[in-house]
Scaffold this active site. Structure first.
Site, PDB file in Angstrom:
ATOM      1  N   LYS A 173     127.223  52.171 -28.899  1.00  0.00           N
ATOM      2  CA  LYS A 173     126.951  52.540 -27.500  1.00  0.00           C
ATOM      3  C   LYS A 173     127.415  53.977 -27.301  1.00  0.00           C
ATOM      4  O   LYS A 173     128.469  54.362 -27.825  1.00  0.00           O
ATOM      5  CB  LYS A 173     127.698  51.585 -26.570  1.00  0.00           C
ATOM      6  CG  LYS A 173     127.435  51.820 -25.080  1.00  0.00           C
ATOM      7  CD  LYS A 173     128.171  50.788 -24.219  1.00  0.00           C
ATOM      8  CE  LYS A 173     127.885  50.985 -22.733  1.00  0.00           C
ATOM      9  NZ  LYS A 173     128.584  49.995 -21.883  1.00  0.00           N
ATOM     10  N   SER A 177     125.847  47.541 -18.306  1.00  0.00           N
ATOM     11  CA  SER A 177     125.507  48.894 -18.686  1.00  0.00           C
ATOM     12  C   SER A 177     125.143  49.057 -20.169  1.00  0.00           C
ATOM     13  O   SER A 177     124.561  50.076 -20.539  1.00  0.00           O
ATOM     14  CB  SER A 177     126.693  49.817 -18.378  1.00  0.00           C
ATOM     15  OG  SER A 177     127.794  49.510 -19.218  1.00  0.00           O
ATOM     16  N   SER A 223     129.256  44.200 -18.500  1.00  0.00           N
ATOM     17  CA  SER A 223     128.330  45.128 -19.170  1.00  0.00           C
ATOM     18  C   SER A 223     127.982  44.799 -20.610  1.00  0.00           C
ATOM     19  O   SER A 223     127.099  45.435 -21.188  1.00  0.00           O
ATOM     20  CB  SER A 223     128.885  46.548 -19.113  1.00  0.00           C
ATOM     21  OG  SER A 223     128.685  47.115 -17.852  1.00  0.00           O
TER      22      SER A 223
END
Lengths: 483, 95
Positions: A76, A151, A175
């Site tokens: 990420k 997210s 998330s």
């Protein structure tokens, strides 16, 4: 071939059925072919990936066996990667090439993982739909008109479409779990403190926790083995001996006490989602688990408490972006105040500004007690509810999200977006481990089942999920367009 | 609670965010909704409850007072918007 799981690839690499270079090529080609539809990667690091793969092949030839040796993964874009842009999904960090590796990246590299690139995400991890990214929204591989969740939406979509066998995520209020649910994959948020936050760009420091996202519980266990561990560079890292998170995978479920918090099955839950969760409970019952109803009476306060605490911590953490030492700087500042306000005004998107302002307000003189202190007290009673529930049960179970993946642009007002995380936020406030795994499909869209465990009980959670995955095949399904 | 555009401007200034009046009006609605939403905390049963700052109630860990980091000044300054002679440059602060 791309249907193979991360743990399957580990075995094949060890057996020398495929080389890391071939495997890396296979996934890089999939990214090139499919990612234009999804936008799940911000940066693809093809060249360094192939170099890492060749190094892994040399180690494999020497008979080495580090846990992720030769396996492609994605990070990420919230994790700092030395020499590679680390944007956090923001214009503010678009020019930022990190001078160091996050502990998670360092540990995964040491375990032999091959990094294919950095995945898209909501700006500074603030969002539940991946629509706030400076690099544009990510699309859900099951229906590209829908959001992948956020997210960690890029990681979830990339794993869901099998553009990579495993990816990292971070979870401050859901998330990892919400996007895992929306993209039909397995994702785990560990106990707060398990995974080092060093080099993981901070959003809300008392809630942020990194974790694995992959097709199966076994994959997540293997990844967590590489990611977790004490790190003196993170002041809240937990000092505990190393643990094998795959140790509980084959534990049967006889006598396991599973609690269903009645508040997670109330008003607002899509009836079809409820049906999927009820069916999953039957599967676990069939394998010997005992089901009990429990109550988390204050859980309805978790979203409002979170939207005081998380913005407060965010306003403090994001004060560091000042246009002086790194990141975006405005052109021709006329004085220092102009440099700060315009660099920040230009560098941050609307959702990040909104949360910085909420946080600034609740911490400002005269309002601290009314908002922040009150929210911290509510946080305590929410954590205490879990403590009581875990007196009677081993694991809690419910839906990950109240509804199916929604259409892009469907949740324009902030509060309705915030409520997407209604079932996930409480575990962050308490600091408990929690995961989502695929448990069904409705109208061609995946549904996530959430398991919440007691502190440091990740191995048990993964074991329950693995047992469920022995009897169901939801985790093996890949959207037809990406098969 | 309802937030006016002028209040948004005041908060934006505290947070060091440049903001046009038009943008401030746009933010006012969303911020009002959020503050109204968090008012749900008002009825919470928290009498006598200790505030919780951290999930594990951990204590601050200390380490020996020894140098552990190498000097990375050049690497860190290479990514700065403006540096000179090892210093970070900003607009003139003292007239």
């Amino acid at each position: 071939m791309s249907q193979e799981t991360l743990s399957g690839w580990v075995r094949r690499l060890q057996a020398r059925e495929i080389s890391s270079r071939e495997l890396t090529q296979l996934y890089l080609e999939r990214i090139e072919r499919f990612d234009p539809q999804l936008n799940s990667f911000i940066t693809v690091t093809a060249e360094s990936a192939l170099a890492q793969a060749e190094a892994a092949d040399a180690r494999l030839a020497n008979g080495e066996q580090t846990p992720l040796l030769g396996v492609p993964v994605a990070q990420k874009d919230i994790f700092c990667t030395e020499g590679v842009r680390t944007s956090c999904g923001s214009r503010m960090l678009d020019p930022f090439v990190s001078p160091y590796d996050a502990t998670v990246v360092e540990r995964m590299n040491a375990a032999g993982a091959v990094m294919l690139g950095k995945t898209n995400m909501d700006e500074f991890a603030m969002g539940s739909s991946n629509e706030t990214s400076f690099y544009g929204p990510v699309r859900n591989p099951w229906d590209i008109e829908r959001v992948p969740g956020g997210s960690s939406g890029g990681s979830a979509a990339a794993v869901g479409a099998r553009l990579v066998p495993g990816a990292t995520g971070t979870d401050t209020g859901g998330s990892i779990r919400e996007p895992a649910a929306f993209c039909g994959i397995t994702g785990l948020k560990p106990t707060y403190g398990r995974v080092s936050r060093y080099g993981m760009i901070a959003f809300a420091s008392s809630l942020d926790q990194g974790g694995p996202m992959a097709a199966t519980a076994e994959d997540c266990g293997l990844m967590l083995n590489a990611m977790a561990g004490f790190d003196p560079r993170d002041s809240t890292s937990v000092e505990r001996p190393a643990e094998d998170f795959t140790a509980g995978l084959n534990q049967d479920l006889k006598g396991l006490r599973i609690g269903l918090p009645k508040e997670f099955f109330g008003e607002g839950l899509d009836e079809k989602v409820r049906g999927v969760i009820d069916a999953a409970v039957e599967v676990l019952k069939g394998r010997g688990a005992e089901i009990r109803e429990v109550s988390l009476p204050n859980s309805h306060l978790s979203v409002p408490a979170y939207y005081v605490i998380a913005p407060a911590e965010c306003s403090s953490n994001l004060a560091r972006f000042d246009g002086v030492r790194y990141g975006h700087r405005c052109d021709d500042p006329k004085d220092l105040m102009d440099l700060y306000t315009r660099s920040r005004g230009e560098g941050f998107g609307d959702e990040v500004k909104r949360r910085i302002m909420v946080g600034t307000y609740v911490l400002s003189a005269g309002y601290y007690d009314a908002y922040y202190l009150k929210a911290q007290k509510v946080r305590r009673i929410i954590a205490d509810d879990f403590r009581s529930a875990f007196q009677d049960v081993d694991v809690l179970l419910g839906p990950t999200t109240p509804e199916l993946p929604f259409a892009l642009g469907a949740k324009a007002d902030p509060v309705s977006m915030y409520l997407s995380d209604i079932y996930t936020i409480a575990a962050n406030l308490a600091g408990l481990p929690a995961m989502s795994l695929p448990a069904g499909e409705i109208d061609g869209l995946p549904v996530g089942l959430q398991l919440i465990g007691n502190y440091f009980d990740e191995a048990r959670l993964l074991g329950v999920a693995h047992q469920y995955q022995q009897e169901t095949d939801w985790h093996t399904r890949v959207p037809a367009a990406f098969a | 609670m309802s937030v006016e555009a002028s209040e948004v401007q005041r908060i934006a200034h505290l947070a060091r965010l440049a903001m046009s009046d038009e943008k401030a009006r746009e933010f006012a609605g969303g911020l009002s909704d959020i503050f109204a939403f968090v008012e749900q905390l008002d009825g919470a049963p928290i009498e006598g409850v200790e505030p919780m700052a951290h999930p594990l109630d951990a204590e601050q860990r200390l380490r020996p007072d020894a140098v552990t980091e190498p000097d990375n000044r050049e690497g860190f300054q290479a990514i700065a918007p403006a540096v000179e002679g090892g210093l970070y440059l900003v607009p003139r602060v003292i007239e």
